[in-house]
Design a protein around this motif. Structure first.
Motif, PDB file in Angstrom:
ATOM      1  N   HIS A  69      34.974  15.414  65.139  1.00 21.64           N
ATOM      2  CA  HIS A  69      36.294  15.645  64.520  1.00 21.64           C
ATOM      3  C   HIS A  69      36.215  16.854  63.588  1.00 21.64           C
ATOM      4  CE1 HIS A  69      37.827  11.193  64.924  1.00 21.64           C
ATOM      5  NE2 HIS A  69      37.848  11.843  66.069  1.00 21.64           N
ATOM      6  N   HIS A 110      36.470  15.491  73.930  1.00 23.28           N
ATOM      7  CA  HIS A 110      36.429  14.413  72.929  1.00 23.28           C
ATOM      8  C   HIS A 110      37.299  13.234  73.377  1.00 23.28           C
ATOM      9  CE1 HIS A 110      35.875  13.055  68.688  1.00 23.28           C
ATOM     10  NE2 HIS A 110      37.019  12.434  68.943  1.00 23.28           N
ATOM     11  N   GLU A 123      36.218   9.353  74.433  1.00 22.23           N
ATOM     12  CA  GLU A 123      36.800   8.149  73.817  1.00 22.23           C
ATOM     13  C   GLU A 123      37.524   7.279  74.848  1.00 22.23           C
ATOM     14  OE1 GLU A 123      37.380   9.771  69.229  1.00 22.23           O
ATOM     15  OE2 GLU A 123      39.056   9.950  70.623  1.00 22.23           O
ATOM     16  N   HIS A 167      45.547  10.897  63.307  1.00 24.42           N
ATOM     17  CA  HIS A 167      44.804  10.243  64.393  1.00 24.42           C
ATOM     18  C   HIS A 167      43.324  10.065  64.018  1.00 24.42           C
ATOM     19  CE1 HIS A 167      43.513   9.284  68.440  1.00 24.42           C
ATOM     20  NE2 HIS A 167      42.632  10.269  68.384  1.00 24.42           N
ATOM     21  N   GLU A 189      41.305   6.573  63.543  1.00 25.03           N
ATOM     22  CA  GLU A 189      40.114   6.245  64.338  1.00 25.03           C
ATOM     23  C   GLU A 189      38.922   5.949  63.435  1.00 25.03           C
ATOM     24  OE1 GLU A 189      40.550   8.557  68.593  1.00 25.03           O
ATOM     25  OE2 GLU A 189      39.368   9.505  67.028  1.00 25.03           O
ATOM     26  N   PHE A 208      36.602   3.111  64.965  1.00 24.81           N
ATOM     27  CA  PHE A 208      35.155   3.347  65.085  1.00 24.81           C
ATOM     28  C   PHE A 208      34.316   2.211  64.497  1.00 24.81           C
ATOM     29  CE2 PHE A 208      35.730   8.296  65.157  1.00 24.81           C
ATOM     30  CZ  PHE A 208      36.385   8.188  66.369  1.00 24.81           C
TER      31      PHE A 208
HETATM   32 FE   LIG Z   1      38.285  10.950  67.962  1.00 23.86          FE
END
Ligand SMILES: [Fe+2]
Ligand SMILES: [Fe+2]
Length: 232
Positions: free
Chosen positions: A90, A126, A130, A195, A199, A204
């Motif tokens: 990120h 990415h 995910e 976002h 996450e 996570f």
């Molecule tokens: Fe992400």
């Protein structure tokens, strides 16, 4: 590797954090800094790391005359877990995006173009990691109303990819307008920030908890697969 050593043991308690921040703020990948402190340094290290957007990795050892804290740039240290790996990605993407936006705002659209391309392919990888790897490998319960962290993630990914395509479309006819590109980038910037925050805080930790139940080998293998996918 040579380390710069900064002795803060005689610094008054109220000044240690400020003095440490001054020393550590410019730390670059490949560099190493040693701080000597009188008190146990966990809170100081965490606070420095927070102020520097989680750029630091450190180890602290007790010594006869206090503590020795060895600080390195996080990029020099292997990710410690899945959350760390994804959070770092990120930050890498945010950095690319910020540099591109700076150029767009300065009307340097041609200069921004390779950064936007690199950002776009990194962001797609990415999302792929995910959606297609982690969401399947670490399945989480879904709520019919779609308000669970996984459903929210999948929905936001659609939104993010749509907003990314709008930015790219500005470049398609070869004559992008900085005002238009900047406007689309501002929209994506807001969506992405929310976002990533959701996450990192809601999703996570659930993945990490599922992963923690698995054997070390399976965990390492998944981390390696995610890392490879993010790098492309
Ligand atoms: Fe992400
Ligand atoms: Fe995501």
């Amino acid at each position: 590797m040579e380390s710069r050593v900064v002795d803060l043991r005689r610094e008054p308690g109220s000044r240690v954090l400020t003095a440490a921040f001054y020393e550590v703020k410019g730390l670059q990948p490949g560099e190493r800094l040693v701080l000597l402190t009188a008190e146990e340094p966990s809170l100081i290290a965490q606070s420095l790391d927070l102020q520097l957007q989680h750029r630091l990795a450190w180890t602290a050892v007790r010594e006869e005359s206090g503590w020795r804290v060895e600080i390195r740039h996080r990029a020099d240290v292997a990710p410690k877990d899945l959350v760390d790996l994804l959070t770092r990605d990120h930050q890498r993407l945010d950095g690319l995006f910020a540099r591109a936006l700076q150029l767009v705002n300065g009307n340097e659209l041609a200069g921004a173009s390779p950064l936007i391309r690199e950002f776009a392919s990194g962001l797609r990888r990415h999302v792929e990691a995910e959606n297609d790897l982690l969401a399947i490998r670490l399945p989480l319960p879904r709520d019919p109303a779609g308000v669970d962290p996984l459903s929210i993630m999948l929905r936001e990914h659609e939104e993010i990819l749509g907003q990314l395509a709008l930015i790219e479309s500005c470049y398609e006819d070869g004559a992008p307008e900085s005002g238009e590109v900047a406007a689309f980038m501002a929209i994506l910037s807001g969506t992405l920030a929310k976002h990533e925050y959701r996450e990192e805080n809601n999703l996570f930790p659930l993945w990490e908890a599922l992963l923690a139940r698995e054997a070390g080998e399976a965990r390492d293998e998944l981390l390696a697969r995610v890392e490879k996918m993010l790098k492309g």
